[in-house]
Design a protein around this motif. Structure first.
Motif, PDB file in Angstrom:
ATOM      1  N   PRO A  48      16.744  -7.161   4.729  1.00 58.56           N
ATOM      2  CA  PRO A  48      16.241  -6.300   5.803  1.00 58.56           C
ATOM      3  C   PRO A  48      14.924  -5.636   5.396  1.00 58.56           C
ATOM      4  N   ILE A  49      14.013  -5.563   6.329  1.00 56.35           N
ATOM      5  CA  ILE A  49      12.664  -5.079   6.036  1.00 56.35           C
ATOM      6  C   ILE A  49      12.669  -3.580   5.771  1.00 56.35           C
ATOM      7  N   ASP A  50      12.021  -3.197   4.691  1.00 54.51           N
ATOM      8  CA  ASP A  50      11.906  -1.787   4.311  1.00 54.51           C
ATOM      9  C   ASP A  50      10.613  -1.221   4.892  1.00 54.51           C
ATOM     10  N   SER A  51      10.687  -0.038   5.456  1.00 58.39           N
ATOM     11  CA  SER A  51       9.527   0.543   6.139  1.00 58.39           C
ATOM     12  C   SER A  51       8.356   0.797   5.189  1.00 58.39           C
ATOM     13  N   GLU A  52       8.663   1.224   3.954  1.00 58.38           N
ATOM     14  CA  GLU A  52       7.593   1.477   2.996  1.00 58.38           C
ATOM     15  C   GLU A  52       6.907   0.173   2.574  1.00 58.38           C
ATOM     16  N   GLU A  53       7.696  -0.889   2.400  1.00 55.85           N
ATOM     17  CA  GLU A  53       7.117  -2.175   2.051  1.00 55.85           C
ATOM     18  C   GLU A  53       6.279  -2.722   3.206  1.00 55.85           C
ATOM     19  N   LEU A  54       6.720  -2.476   4.419  1.00 52.70           N
ATOM     20  CA  LEU A  54       5.957  -2.889   5.601  1.00 52.70           C
ATOM     21  C   LEU A  54       4.619  -2.151   5.653  1.00 52.70           C
ATOM     22  N   LYS A  55       4.652  -0.866   5.397  1.00 52.18           N
ATOM     23  CA  LYS A  55       3.426  -0.066   5.389  1.00 52.18           C
ATOM     24  C   LYS A  55       2.462  -0.570   4.328  1.00 52.18           C
ATOM     25  N   THR A  56       2.988  -0.888   3.145  1.00 52.32           N
ATOM     26  CA  THR A  56       2.144  -1.410   2.057  1.00 52.32           C
ATOM     27  C   THR A  56       1.536  -2.751   2.437  1.00 52.32           C
ATOM     28  N   ALA A  57       2.303  -3.596   3.114  1.00 54.68           N
ATOM     29  CA  ALA A  57       1.791  -4.901   3.541  1.00 54.68           C
ATOM     30  C   ALA A  57       0.622  -4.748   4.515  1.00 54.68           C
ATOM     31  N   ILE A  58       0.721  -3.801   5.424  1.00 51.11           N
ATOM     32  CA  ILE A  58      -0.372  -3.545   6.370  1.00 51.11           C
ATOM     33  C   ILE A  58      -1.600  -3.027   5.629  1.00 51.11           C
ATOM     34  N   GLN A  59      -1.379  -2.178   4.646  1.00 53.17           N
ATOM     35  CA  GLN A  59      -2.493  -1.654   3.851  1.00 53.17           C
ATOM     36  C   GLN A  59      -3.185  -2.770   3.078  1.00 53.17           C
ATOM     37  N   ARG A  60      -2.416  -3.740   2.556  1.00 56.92           N
ATOM     38  CA  ARG A  60      -3.017  -4.871   1.846  1.00 56.92           C
ATOM     39  C   ARG A  60      -3.929  -5.658   2.766  1.00 56.92           C
ATOM     40  N   ILE A  61      -3.509  -5.847   3.997  1.00 53.36           N
ATOM     41  CA  ILE A  61      -4.311  -6.601   4.962  1.00 53.36           C
ATOM     42  C   ILE A  61      -5.641  -5.909   5.203  1.00 53.36           C
ATOM     43  N   SER A  62      -5.619  -4.582   5.267  1.00 54.28           N
ATOM     44  CA  SER A  62      -6.846  -3.837   5.550  1.00 54.28           C
ATOM     45  C   SER A  62      -7.899  -4.022   4.467  1.00 54.28           C
ATOM     46  N   LEU A  63      -7.474  -4.441   3.275  1.00 56.18           N
ATOM     47  CA  LEU A  63      -8.409  -4.655   2.171  1.00 56.18           C
ATOM     48  C   LEU A  63      -8.993  -6.066   2.175  1.00 56.18           C
ATOM     49  N   LEU A  64      -8.416  -6.949   2.998  1.00 56.11           N
ATOM     50  CA  LEU A  64      -8.868  -8.333   3.034  1.00 56.11           C
ATOM     51  C   LEU A  64      -9.904  -8.549   4.116  1.00 56.11           C
ATOM     52  N   GLN A  65     -10.724  -9.568   3.917  1.00 53.76           N
ATOM     53  CA  GLN A  65     -11.655  -9.971   4.952  1.00 53.76           C
ATOM     54  C   GLN A  65     -10.910 -10.864   5.934  1.00 53.76           C
ATOM     55  N   GLU A  66     -11.622 -11.383   6.940  1.00 50.96           N
ATOM     56  CA  GLU A  66     -10.983 -12.257   7.913  1.00 50.96           C
ATOM     57  C   GLU A  66     -10.283 -13.403   7.192  1.00 50.96           C
ATOM     58  N   ARG A  67      -9.079 -13.692   7.607  1.00 45.11           N
ATOM     59  CA  ARG A  67      -8.257 -14.665   6.891  1.00 45.11           C
ATOM     60  C   ARG A  67      -8.156 -15.989   7.646  1.00 45.11           C
ATOM     61  N   VAL A  68      -8.411 -17.059   6.952  1.00 43.00           N
ATOM     62  CA  VAL A  68      -8.154 -18.391   7.472  1.00 43.00           C
ATOM     63  C   VAL A  68      -7.078 -19.006   6.598  1.00 43.00           C
ATOM     64  N   LEU A  69      -5.963 -19.374   7.187  1.00 42.43           N
ATOM     65  CA  LEU A  69      -4.857 -19.940   6.417  1.00 42.43           C
ATOM     66  C   LEU A  69      -5.257 -21.276   5.808  1.00 42.43           C
ATOM     67  N   GLU A  70      -5.042 -21.406   4.518  1.00 46.00           N
ATOM     68  CA  GLU A  70      -5.353 -22.643   3.827  1.00 46.00           C
ATOM     69  C   GLU A  70      -4.124 -23.554   3.848  1.00 46.00           C
ATOM     70  N   LYS A  71      -4.316 -24.770   4.331  1.00 44.01           N
ATOM     71  CA  LYS A  71      -3.191 -25.711   4.374  1.00 44.01           C
ATOM     72  C   LYS A  71      -2.621 -25.943   2.978  1.00 44.01           C
ATOM     73  N   GLN A  72      -3.505 -25.878   1.967  1.00 43.12           N
ATOM     74  CA  GLN A  72      -3.036 -26.094   0.601  1.00 43.12           C
ATOM     75  C   GLN A  72      -2.012 -25.041   0.206  1.00 43.12           C
ATOM     76  N   GLN A  73      -2.236 -23.800   0.647  1.00 42.58           N
ATOM     77  CA  GLN A  73      -1.285 -22.738   0.328  1.00 42.58           C
ATOM     78  C   GLN A  73       0.072 -22.999   0.966  1.00 42.58           C
ATOM     79  N   ILE A  74       0.054 -23.412   2.210  1.00 42.11           N
ATOM     80  CA  ILE A  74       1.296 -23.694   2.924  1.00 42.11           C
ATOM     81  C   ILE A  74       2.022 -24.873   2.280  1.00 42.11           C
ATOM     82  N   ASN A  75       1.276 -25.910   1.940  1.00 41.52           N
ATOM     83  CA  ASN A  75       1.885 -27.075   1.293  1.00 41.52           C
ATOM     84  C   ASN A  75       2.507 -26.695  -0.047  1.00 41.52           C
ATOM     85  N   GLU A  76       1.770 -25.866  -0.818  1.00 40.08           N
ATOM     86  CA  GLU A  76       2.286 -25.437  -2.117  1.00 40.08           C
ATOM     87  C   GLU A  76       3.573 -24.625  -1.954  1.00 40.08           C
TER      88      GLU A  76
END
Length: 246
Positions: free
Chosen positions: A103-131
Motif C-alpha cells: 500500500p502506498i505511503d503518503s510520505e513516499e508519494l510526496k518524496t516521489a513528486i519532489q524527485r520529479i520536480s528536480l528532473l527535466q522533461e522526461r522521455v521514457l527510454e525503451k532500453q530502460q523498460i526492456n531492462e
C-alpha cells in the motif's frame, strides 16, 4: 502543475491514490483521467499527453509493459505502483525507473513528486523498460546509470569501482570510462553487494573481481591502477570476505 493519469484496475486503490495526491501535492498534480486496462490507458496517454503517469504493472487485460509498448506519446514521467517483493524491487532500481510499493505511503508519494520536480522533461527510454522486464524475470546482470546527457547500460562485471563525493557517485569501468550520476553511493550499495562488490570505505565501493592485491595496512590495488583505502571499521569484514573467496 503536472497533468496526471492514474492507471490502476482496482477502484479503491485509484481513489486512495487520488486522495493522497490531493493531500501531499495539491499545487503540483492535476488528475486529468483514470484508466483500468491497457486499451483505455494507451488511448488516454496518446490523446491527453500527460506530464505524469502512475501505472500498476498488472492490469485487467495485460500489463503496464503492454501499455508502454503501444503508446505513441512517451514524453512523461512514469511511476510504477507495485506489490512486488524485495527481489523484484531491486529490478526497478537497476533499471532506474521510479516506483511506489503498495500500500502506498503518503510520505513516499510526496518524496516521489519532489524527485520529479528536480528532473527535466522526461522521455521514457525503451532500453530502460526492456531492462526492467528482463531484470524482473531473473537476477540482474546490468544496471542503468542515468546522467544529464544519457542513460548508460552497464554490465555489473564492467564496474571496477565506485567513488562518491557528496550527492554524486562516479563509476569507473574496465574500459576506462567514468560515469558520474547525481545520486550518493548509498543508493547503489544495496544493489552492488557482496560477494561481487564490497564497500571498503565511506567513499569507495569496489568489485572484488578487479582486485590485483591488498595489504594488511589497509590499501587495495585495483586493476585500473587505482589505490583504494580500507577504512578501519571495514578491515575485519573485508579480510574475512577475501579469505572466504580464496
Amino acid at each position: 502543475m503536472y497533468k496526471t493519469i492514474i492507471i490502476e484496475d482496482e477502484q479503491r486503490i485509484r481513489e486512495a491514490l487520488s486522495l493522497m495526491l490531493e493531500m501531499v501535492a495539491p499545487d503540483e498534480v492535476q488528475i486529468i483521467a483514470y484508466a483500468e486496462n491497457v486499451t483505455e490507458a494507451v488511448k488516454l496517454i496518446n490523446n491527453l499527453k500527460p506530464d505524469l503517469v502512475f501505472m500498476d504493472i498488472m492490469l485487467k487485460d495485460g500489463t503496464g509493459f503492454d501499455v508502454l509498448q503501444k503508446i505513441a506519446f512517451n514524453s512523461f514521467h512514469l511511476i510504477f505502483t507495485t506489490a512486488y517483493e524485495q527481489h523484484a524491487i531491486n529490478a526497478f532500481k537497476y533499471s532506474a525507473i521510479d516506483y511506489l510499493l503498495k500500500p502506498i505511503d503518503s510520505e513516499e508519494l510526496k518524496t516521489a513528486i519532489q524527485r520529479i520536480s528536480l528532473l527535466q522533461e522526461r522521455v521514457l527510454e525503451k532500453q530502460q523498460i526492456n531492462e526492467l522486464q528482463v531484470n524482473l524475470s531473473r537476477t540482474p546482470e546490468r544496471i542503468i546509470l542515468p546522467t544529464q546527457e544519457a542513460s548508460y547500460v552497464v554490465k555489473l562485471e564492467q564496474i571496477v569501482r565506485c567513488e562518491t563525493s557528496g550527492s554524486y557517485t562516479t563509476f569507473y569501468l574496465n574500459d576506462g570510462r567514468k560515469i558520474m550520476v547525481s545520486k550518493p553511493l548509498k543508493n547503489y550499495e544495496d544493489l552492488l553487494e557482496p560477494p561481487q562488490f564490497f564497500r571498503v570505505h565511506q567513499s569507495h565501493l569496489i568489485n572484488i573481481n578487479c582486485i590485483v592485491s591488498y595489504s594488511r595496512e589497509g590499501m587495495v590495488h585495483m586493476n585500473d591502477k587505482s589505490m583504494v583505502p580500507i577504512s578501519r571499521g571495514k578491515k575485519e569484514s573485508f579480510f574475512k570476505l577475501m579469505k572466504d573467496e580464496a
